[in-house]
Design a protein around this motif. Structure first.
Motif, PDB file in Angstrom:
ATOM      1  N   ARG A 113      23.718 -12.560  13.554  1.00  0.00           N
ATOM      2  CA  ARG A 113      23.797 -11.440  14.498  1.00  0.00           C
ATOM      3  C   ARG A 113      22.395 -10.891  14.798  1.00  0.00           C
ATOM      4  O   ARG A 113      22.040 -10.640  15.939  1.00  0.00           O
ATOM      5  CB  ARG A 113      24.693 -10.343  13.928  1.00  0.00           C
TER       6      ARG A 113
ATOM      7  N   ARG B 156      20.736 -11.370  18.806  1.00  0.00           N
ATOM      8  CA  ARG B 156      20.867 -10.237  19.728  1.00  0.00           C
ATOM      9  C   ARG B 156      19.707 -10.236  20.725  1.00  0.00           C
ATOM     10  O   ARG B 156      18.620 -10.759  20.432  1.00  0.00           O
ATOM     11  CB  ARG B 156      20.928  -8.917  18.948  1.00  0.00           C
TER      12      ARG B 156
ATOM     13  N   LYS C  11      22.278  -3.626  17.304  1.00  0.00           N
ATOM     14  CA  LYS C  11      22.132  -4.489  18.493  1.00  0.00           C
ATOM     15  C   LYS C  11      22.101  -3.669  19.788  1.00  0.00           C
ATOM     16  O   LYS C  11      21.772  -4.194  20.848  1.00  0.00           O
ATOM     17  CB  LYS C  11      23.246  -5.549  18.533  1.00  0.00           C
TER      18      LYS C  11
ATOM     19  N   PRO D 282      15.314  -9.057  18.604  1.00  0.00           N
ATOM     20  CA  PRO D 282      15.920  -9.951  17.605  1.00  0.00           C
ATOM     21  C   PRO D 282      14.973 -10.210  16.440  1.00  0.00           C
ATOM     22  O   PRO D 282      13.753 -10.039  16.569  1.00  0.00           O
ATOM     23  CB  PRO D 282      16.151 -11.239  18.403  1.00  0.00           C
TER      24      PRO D 282
END
Ligand code: CDP
Length: 213
Positions: free
Chosen positions: A166, A170, A86, A174
């Motif tokens: 997650r 992000r 991330k 993503p």
């Protein structure tokens, strides 16, 4: 020729990418291994996965020869990889390596989360591989059992759900389907059927592109 294959955790994109590369005689890169290796190196240095500078340092120093390390395949490293992934500066440090690899003649297949959107937006073919989360967890669970890992199906399902959340939420690159990617839902397919479907997509997209307008 560049073929980009993206999709969520355990969607089967790696197996597909490897088979497609073998079929056409192209090179293959599982880009998840890069993030897994960065996570491994950050942990080995005793640093915090949330520390972006440490991640970027590990990414810049990454030794591509270490990507075959079987330890990279564990659940724990997959989870750690989605934390380092991330950080924008970790992703930036891995960009040139992936783009250079993609230019390998006569062709390259790259699988990951952001190949069609960020790494190779001009890829000749983009496939987004999907499958229901329970089906993906079942496949990953069976893989772990074969390897002798001591996990339950529920644990695997849980980890995959967290990782998907997650990766999709992000802000840096993503997980998302590129607008020009073809969706391949493998929920009801075994690997053979998925491979045939992927070949049909490659053939359809490349013929359509080369046809006179
Ligand atoms: O094989 P699996 O789908 O479980 O995971 P992977 O492809 O090895 O990726 C591990 C983690 O690395 C993912 O959860 C992502 O957070 C990250 N990743 C990424 O951000 N971008 C990529 N191109 C590939 C992986």
């Amino acid at each position: 020729m560049i073929i980009a294959i993206d999709g969520p955790a355990a969607s089967g994109k790696g197996t597909l990418a490897q088979r497609i590369a073998g079929h056409f005689g192209y090179v293959w890169l599982d880009t998840g291994l890069l993030y897994r290796a960065v996570a491994r190196d950050v942990l080995a240095a005793g640093a915090d996965l949330e520390n972006e500078a440490e991640g970027a340092r590990a990414a810049a120093a990454l030794d591509a020869a270490s990507l075959g390390d079987p330890a990279l395949r564990s659940t724990a490293i997959g989870e750690a990889a989605s934390v380092v992934a991330k950080h924008p500066s970790v992703r930036a440090a891995l960009l040139d390596f992936q783009r250079n690899f993609a230019r390998t003649p006569p062709g390259a297949v790259l699988d990951g989360r952001d190949i069609g959107t960020v790494i190779c937006p001009d890829a000749d073919v983009k496939i987004f591989v999907m499958a229901d989360v329970e089906v993906r967890a079942r496949r990953r669970f069976e893989e772990y059992v074969r390897r002798g890992e001591n996990v339950t199906f529920e644990e695997v399902l849980d980890v995959i759900r967290q990782r998907d959340a997650r990766d999709a939420s992000r802000s840096a690159a993503p997980l998302q389907q590129a607008p020009d990617a073809v969706l391949l839902d493998t929920t009801e397919m075994d690997i053979e059927a998925a491979f045939e479907a992927a070949l049909a997509i490659v053939s359809y997209v490349t013929t359509r592109r080369s046809a006179p307008r």
